[in-house]
Design a protein around this motif. Structure first.
Motif, PDB file in Angstrom:
ATOM      1  N   UNK A 297       0.827  -1.200   0.000  1.00  0.00           N
ATOM      2  CA  UNK A 297       0.000   0.000   0.000  1.00  0.00           C
ATOM      3  C   UNK A 297       0.868   1.259   0.000  1.00  0.00           C
ATOM      4  N   UNK A 298       2.006   1.225   0.686  1.00  0.00           N
ATOM      5  CA  UNK A 298       2.900   2.379   0.688  1.00  0.00           C
ATOM      6  C   UNK A 298       3.397   2.710  -0.710  1.00  0.00           C
ATOM      7  N   UNK A 299       3.582   1.679  -1.546  1.00  0.00           N
ATOM      8  CA  UNK A 299       4.027   1.917  -2.918  1.00  0.00           C
ATOM      9  C   UNK A 299       2.963   2.686  -3.703  1.00  0.00           C
ATOM     10  N   UNK A 300       1.698   2.354  -3.441  1.00  0.00           N
ATOM     11  CA  UNK A 300       0.606   3.058  -4.131  1.00  0.00           C
ATOM     12  C   UNK A 300       0.556   4.517  -3.703  1.00  0.00           C
ATOM     13  N   UNK A 301       0.718   4.760  -2.407  1.00  0.00           N
ATOM     14  CA  UNK A 301       0.720   6.144  -1.924  1.00  0.00           C
ATOM     15  C   UNK A 301       1.906   6.917  -2.492  1.00  0.00           C
ATOM     16  N   UNK A 302       3.065   6.261  -2.553  1.00  0.00           N
ATOM     17  CA  UNK A 302       4.251   6.920  -3.098  1.00  0.00           C
ATOM     18  C   UNK A 302       4.058   7.246  -4.583  1.00  0.00           C
ATOM     19  N   UNK A 303       3.375   6.363  -5.310  1.00  0.00           N
ATOM     20  CA  UNK A 303       3.107   6.610  -6.731  1.00  0.00           C
ATOM     21  C   UNK A 303       2.179   7.811  -6.902  1.00  0.00           C
ATOM     22  N   UNK A 304       1.154   7.889  -6.064  1.00  0.00           N
ATOM     23  CA  UNK A 304       0.228   9.038  -6.125  1.00  0.00           C
ATOM     24  C   UNK A 304       0.971  10.323  -5.821  1.00  0.00           C
ATOM     25  N   UNK A 305       1.841  10.310  -4.829  1.00  0.00           N
ATOM     26  CA  UNK A 305       2.612  11.492  -4.464  1.00  0.00           C
ATOM     27  C   UNK A 305       3.509  11.938  -5.624  1.00  0.00           C
ATOM     28  N   UNK A 306       4.084  10.960  -6.339  1.00  0.00           N
ATOM     29  CA  UNK A 306       4.983  11.299  -7.441  1.00  0.00           C
ATOM     30  C   UNK A 306       4.234  11.800  -8.667  1.00  0.00           C
ATOM     31  N   UNK A 307       2.977  11.326  -8.883  1.00  0.00           N
ATOM     32  CA  UNK A 307       2.240  11.650 -10.102  1.00  0.00           C
ATOM     33  C   UNK A 307       1.128  12.671  -9.899  1.00  0.00           C
ATOM     34  N   UNK A 308       0.979  13.206  -8.708  1.00  0.00           N
ATOM     35  CA  UNK A 308      -0.159  14.101  -8.460  1.00  0.00           C
ATOM     36  C   UNK A 308      -0.046  15.430  -9.193  1.00  0.00           C
ATOM     37  N   UNK A 309       1.146  15.799  -9.629  1.00  0.00           N
ATOM     38  CA  UNK A 309       1.280  17.032 -10.408  1.00  0.00           C
ATOM     39  C   UNK A 309       0.837  16.838 -11.856  1.00  0.00           C
ATOM     40  N   UNK A 310       0.817  15.583 -12.294  1.00  0.00           N
ATOM     41  CA  UNK A 310       0.401  15.275 -13.674  1.00  0.00           C
ATOM     42  C   UNK A 310      -1.072  14.913 -13.738  1.00  0.00           C
ATOM     43  N   UNK A 311      -1.530  14.144 -12.753  1.00  0.00           N
ATOM     44  CA  UNK A 311      -2.921  13.715 -12.697  1.00  0.00           C
ATOM     45  C   UNK A 311      -3.492  14.107 -11.329  1.00  0.00           C
ATOM     46  N   UNK A 312      -4.777  14.253 -11.285  1.00  0.00           N
ATOM     47  CA  UNK A 312      -5.402  14.633 -10.038  1.00  0.00           C
ATOM     48  C   UNK A 312      -5.334  13.521  -9.008  1.00  0.00           C
ATOM     49  N   UNK A 313      -5.315  13.914  -7.730  1.00  0.00           N
ATOM     50  CA  UNK A 313      -5.255  12.925  -6.648  1.00  0.00           C
ATOM     51  C   UNK A 313      -6.494  12.044  -6.658  1.00  0.00           C
ATOM     52  N   UNK A 314      -7.638  12.638  -6.905  1.00  0.00           N
ATOM     53  CA  UNK A 314      -8.889  11.867  -6.903  1.00  0.00           C
ATOM     54  C   UNK A 314      -8.859  10.802  -7.992  1.00  0.00           C
ATOM     55  N   UNK A 315      -8.369  11.161  -9.189  1.00  0.00           N
ATOM     56  CA  UNK A 315      -8.290  10.201 -10.288  1.00  0.00           C
ATOM     57  C   UNK A 315      -7.332   9.062  -9.950  1.00  0.00           C
ATOM     58  N   UNK A 316      -6.179   9.415  -9.401  1.00  0.00           N
ATOM     59  CA  UNK A 316      -5.191   8.384  -9.070  1.00  0.00           C
ATOM     60  C   UNK A 316      -5.695   7.460  -7.965  1.00  0.00           C
ATOM     61  N   UNK A 317      -6.416   8.011  -6.990  1.00  0.00           N
ATOM     62  CA  UNK A 317      -6.953   7.169  -5.913  1.00  0.00           C
ATOM     63  C   UNK A 317      -7.997   6.206  -6.451  1.00  0.00           C
ATOM     64  N   UNK A 318      -8.827   6.684  -7.385  1.00  0.00           N
ATOM     65  CA  UNK A 318      -9.815   5.783  -7.998  1.00  0.00           C
ATOM     66  C   UNK A 318      -9.124   4.710  -8.827  1.00  0.00           C
ATOM     67  N   UNK A 319      -8.072   5.112  -9.528  1.00  0.00           N
ATOM     68  CA  UNK A 319      -7.357   4.159 -10.376  1.00  0.00           C
ATOM     69  C   UNK A 319      -6.706   3.059  -9.557  1.00  0.00           C
TER      70      UNK A 319
END
Length: 203
Positions: free
Chosen positions: A1-23
């Motif tokens: 799960x930490x890897x998923x959170x780290x991925x969202x943190x790294x990509x949140x400037x490109x994609x929205x947090x809400x979209x990444x969390x749903x994905x």
């Protein structure tokens, strides 16, 4: 799960947090809670690295023999109050292992079909003349250079204990001191020795 959170943190400037969390099928609240705990995680990581350094120093000082119990005791002696499970986890993660006592195995396997050796002493443990009745045994001791065969003989007249050890072996059991002891003491005719399970008897 930490890897998923780290991925969202790294990509949140490109994609929205809400979209990444749903994905990734994670809750946004969980992501923000993970984000808020970043400082405490960094502090724990730094503390673990410092503790690993202490553990490694103690391990090297013990010639790489100390395991979790002794390292835990040494840290407590130095005033460090650390959970034993935490020490075990860090040693496991960094492949730090103590010396383990090897499982003892029998070196002598008597032949169950062999004829029992005669009792030369006859259960009479009294002797009038020195060097006429001897009882003894042999054992093997683990050393840094391998197994050391140790023979011990007891003169029943004066209860003189003679111990001989070394790598030399007799043809039957590995006893390296029996014949030399007998020749030195002038043993010969009329000399009786109790036979141990190894089957070694003085001439």
């Amino acid at each position: 799960m930490n890897d998923a959170y780290a991925f969202i943190e790294a990509e949140k400037t490109t994609h929205g947090v809400a979209f990444l969390c749903r994905l990734l099928k994670v809750a946004r609240s969980s992501f923000y809670a993970w984000l808020a705990a970043a400082k405490s995680r960094a502090y724990r990581l730094a503390a673990d690295e410092a503790l690993v350094h202490e553990i490694a120093a103690i391990h090297v000082a013990s010639r790489q023999t100390y395991g979790v119990p002794r390292i835990h005791a040494e840290l407590r002696r130095l005033g460090r109050c650390v959970n034993r499970k935490r020490i075990a986890r860090l040693m496991r993660e960094h492949d730090i292992q103590g010396a383990h006592r090897r499982k003892r195995r029998s070196l002598t396997r008597p032949d169950r079909k062999a004829k029992p050796a005669p009792d030369l002493i006859g259960r009479d443990f009294h002797a009038e003349i020195p060097g006429t009745k001897l009882v003894g045994d042999i054992t093997a001791l683990p050393t840094g250079e391998g197994w050391l065969y140790l023979a011990c003989w007891l003169d029943l007249q004066g209860e003189l204990v003679t111990v001989r050890g070394g790598g030399l072996r007799c043809s039957r059991c590995g006893c390296g001191g029996c014949g030399r002891w007998c020749r030195r003491r002038g043993g010969g005719g009329g000399l009786a020795a109790g036979r141990s399970r190894c089957g070694c008897v003085l001439p």
